[in-house]
Design an enzyme around this catalytic site. Structure first.
Site, PDB file in Angstrom:
ATOM      1  N   HIS A 195      11.008   4.440  -2.371  1.00  0.00           N
ATOM      2  CA  HIS A 195      10.353   4.005  -1.274  1.00  0.00           C
ATOM      3  C   HIS A 195      10.212   2.524  -1.116  1.00  0.00           C
ATOM      4  CE1 HIS A 195       7.773   5.105  -4.502  1.00  0.00           C
ATOM      5  NE2 HIS A 195       6.610   4.801  -4.131  1.00  0.00           N
ATOM      6  N   ASP A 199       0.896  -1.235  -0.104  1.00  0.00           N
ATOM      7  CA  ASP A 199       0.078  -0.042   0.044  1.00  0.00           C
ATOM      8  C   ASP A 199       0.808   1.088  -0.053  1.00  0.00           C
ATOM      9  OD1 ASP A 199      -2.991   0.692  -0.032  1.00  0.00           O
ATOM     10  OD2 ASP A 199      -2.359   2.092   1.686  1.00  0.00           O
TER      11      ASP A 199
END
Ligand code: ITT
Length: 181
Positions: free
Chosen positions: A168, A66
């Site tokens: 990320h 997510d």
């Protein structure tokens, strides 16, 4: 070779994760059946719930990702609503919201959720700091990549190979791999 099921409908995420984990001899198999996404301000509980839900449904270990873009001047928007905003507004409307903003700092965040059947879910978080560009630049990557400026060039311009060394998602996967080992 170790295999892992990655539940995602996002082709861009899948190809990045596949590439990063292939270098570690892990084969990633995509499952695009989806999972219920909790409405939360943080990504961790969304990833944890999703991973547990699918692990129980399939009776197999699974991972989910997510992720979201958190823009400081917009108080963290779109954050957990990144998919909805990308789909319904798109990068140009996000740039419009940023038109008069001097502080353009933003954080990309990816949370890998991992769960084994009958186990508790684990989450691994990675972030990368950057700035919102003034226009869309580059054709690499996906989603918000053309408007996310990392040290002077957007992820769209820098392309996947470079992005995968600093992103990320890369950082979250590094933590996950450390745990796996
Ligand atoms: P899932 O099936 O994995 O849930 P999704 O696209 O709905 O796919 P998210 O709910 O995590 O994924 O939404 C994240 C949004 O942010 C989505 O619009 C992505 O395209 C975008 N996004 C995520 N990671 C990104 C990255 O590395 N670069 C650019 N955009 C990204």
């Amino acid at each position: 070779m170790r295999k892992i099921i990655f539940v995602t409908g996002n082709k861009g995420k899948f190809s990045e994760v596949k590439e990063i984990l292939a270098a570690k001899d892990i084969e990633v198999i995509q499952n695009s059946d989806g999972y219920p996404e909790l409405q939360e301000n943080e990504l961790e509980p969304i990833a944890a719930y999703g991973a547990k839900w699918v692990a129980e449904k399939l009776g197999m270990p699974v991972m989910v990702d997510d992720s979201g873009l958190f823009i400081k001047a917009l108080n963290g928007f779109p954050g957990p609503y990144s998919a909805f905003v990308e789909e319904n507004l798109g990068n140009k409307r996000v740039l419009k919201l940023m038109e008069d903003e001097e502080d353009r700092t933003a954080t990309f965040k990816s949370v890998i959720g991992y769960c084994e059947p009958d186990g508790e879910p684990l989450t691994f978080t990675g972030i990368v700091e950057g700035n919102i560009a003034f226009e869309e630049l580059g054709t690499g990557g996906f989603g918000y990549d053309p408007i996310f400026d990392y040290n002077g060039k957007t992820f769209g311009e820098l392309g996947d190979e470079f992005k995968n060394t600093v992103s990320h998602r890369r950082k979250a996967l590094d933590k996950f791999l450390e745990w796996l080992e």
